[in-house]
Enzyme design. Sequence first.
Site: not given
Ligand code: ATP
Ligand code: MN
Length: 443
Positions: A227-228, A369, A219, A221, A417, A366
Amino acid sequence: MSLKNLRTHYTTQINPEQIGDDKVALAGWVHEVRDLGGICFVVLRDRQGRAQVTLVKKKIDRELFNFARKLIRESVISVRGSIKPEGKAPNGYELIPDEIELLNEAESPLPLDTTGKVDAELDTRLDSRFIDLRRSRTNAIFRIRHEVLHAVRNYLANGGFLETSSPKVVATATEGGTALFPITYFDREAFLNQSPQLFKQILMSGGMDRVFEIGPIFRAEEHDTRRHLNEATSIDIEASFVDHFDVMEILENMVEYVYNQVIENVPDALEVMGIELKVPKTPFLKLTYQEAMDIVNSHGEEELKWGDDLSTLSEHTIGEHVFQETGEEHYFIIDWPTEIKPFYAMPYEEKPEFSKSFDMMHRTMELSSGAQRIHVPEMLKNRIADQGLDPEGFDFYLRAFSYGMPPHSGWGLGCERFVMTMLGVENIRDVVLFPRDRRRLSP
Ligand code: ATP
Ligand code: MN
């Protein structure tokens, strides 16, 4: 000589009452040298634990004694000798050496203290991860992470899930919103995949019925949070002929199983971290999106409107509220507005503004999902267009829906996480061997 002779046991594999006169060889790092004049102790450390090597001046070869005294901390050695029960030593024994072989001498000073007595900044530790891993706390984290993944694999394989792998180099975005890392693929542009979502759904059309994947997601971002990561490990499942409630049940039962396995199989690692793990109680509480919003709004720190995503603060408010009410840290938020979930989430037939979607939450963030997915091609095409994406880019995916796609559901759980919340670790980088974030690309 075979290198296998350098080590017959891990430090924790020796039973001092049963070993008798058998010679053993231990191999590892010099954790500590305590030279008391007439007696010298060398503490040898391997992946599993520590052992005390005892040299009494009067009883041992003079040269060996002097050699041991001068060993430099964190050098690699192999020690061959006999075992004597000793209640005060680690693992209940001491090793009386016949022979000590120095395999690689460490320079000093060390980039980092390995005893845990001097604390170092996370950045310093990550820069010298090879030596940070020798610290007992870091070692414990990665032994627990291994156990978590092992338990996940067991749980899912026993539940009839096939382990699969999907490509990480892809031509299109999985979903809008999340930024992608572009790469050069011969003469074309490609991207690092942000999720196995589209591929695991295609496998449902292929009749694989239940699949899981443990793999990297990327990602791009720019956030800098605790947590990211920009490269994370996702535990993903997809299953046919089941709805979102069915896969929530799989998820909560898996979480419970994994906690139990960690308690059972790596109690020593938990002890090193000073953690008494409490197994989450199933079934997890299910709040609707509306109920979750009401909790936030009644707390008055924030005002959420229908269709807003939850902020970090609101996740905390709800998590704290749930914990106070139930004593549990895990819960679900279900029935999210269709418009804020990805295009593939299935809307409820009778109230299409809500989707058959969920997030599994920990008190602090979170974790996962998931949703029942849309399996009807026309509906899916419309949802892709509604979200401002180009259906043509999704052709390879959409085709799988026109020739027999079963209804299906799934989720993605962030491995890091999951581990960090289990262990109460503050920063996600602590549970990744070589984290990738905005600033960190090496090691
Ligand atoms: P958040 O809103 O907390 O950034 P997200 O909703 O974008 O997460 P999802 O696309 O739903 O993330 O991905 C499913 C799961 O993968 C998340 O709940 C999280 O546990 C993990 N995850 C997603 N993006 C990341 C990240 N950048 N770093 C660590 N874990 C991640
Ligand atoms: Mn999510």
